[in-house]
Motif scaffolding. Structure first.
Motif, short mmCIF file in Angstrom:
data_model
loop_
_atom_site.label_atom_id
_atom_site.label_comp_id
_atom_site.label_asym_id
_atom_site.label_seq_id
_atom_site.Cartn_x
_atom_site.Cartn_y
_atom_site.Cartn_z
N ASN A 21 29.43 0.44 4.10
CA ASN A 21 30.59 1.31 4.36
C ASN A 21 30.68 1.70 5.82
O ASN A 21 31.77 1.68 6.42
N SER A 26 34.43 -2.43 2.41
CA SER A 26 34.75 -1.70 1.19
C SER A 26 33.87 -2.25 0.08
O SER A 26 33.78 -3.47 -0.10
N THR A 28 32.54 -1.93 -4.03
CA THR A 28 32.63 -1.43 -5.40
C THR A 28 31.28 -1.63 -6.04
O THR A 28 30.68 -2.70 -5.93
N CYS A 48 35.82 -9.59 1.82
CA CYS A 48 35.87 -9.57 3.28
C CYS A 48 36.41 -10.88 3.83
O CYS A 48 36.49 -11.89 3.12
N LYS A 106 46.56 -5.97 -3.07
CA LYS A 106 46.21 -4.56 -3.16
C LYS A 106 47.51 -3.84 -3.46
O LYS A 106 48.33 -3.62 -2.57
#
Length: 107
Positions: A21, A26, A28, A48, A106
């Motif tokens: 981070n 990002s 999960t 990424c 997204k």
């Protein structure tokens, strides 16, 4: 674009995900269970760009240490009885999969 699936020890995942981070990734987190030791793991999912994959892998490697643990094992004897005895196994480290992403949305 790539999708990285990294399976880490529960002990290593907090520092690894925090480092990812801090470096702009990002992450999960999924709680998973390993089949061999039946111990809890964490699977990190990271999307990424292609050129950032090696940086993400380097961070995961840095914070995923291998170590040995003593775990109970069972062995059978000829007379049909079972006995438990400790066995030393290597745990930790990371298993990393890098997958191509055909489409990323997204919404």
């Amino acid at each position: 674009m790539k999708l990285i699936l990294a399976i880490l020890s529960n002990d290593d995942s907090p520092v690894a995900s925090n480092a990812l981070n801090k470096n702009g990734f990002s992450v999960t987190k999924l709680a998973t269970t390993g089949g061999f030791l039946r111990a809890g793991n964490t699977t990190l999912i990271i999307g990424c760009e292609d050129e950032k994959v090696e940086a993400a892998i380097d961070i995961i490697k840095e914070y995923s240490s291998k170590r040995t643990e003593i775990v109970p094992s069972t062995a059978s004897y000829d007379i049909g009885r079972y006995a438990s005895f400790p066995v030393e196994v290597t745990v930790g480290g990371a298993t990393i999969f890098v997958l191509d992403v055909a489409q990323f949305l997204k919404v």
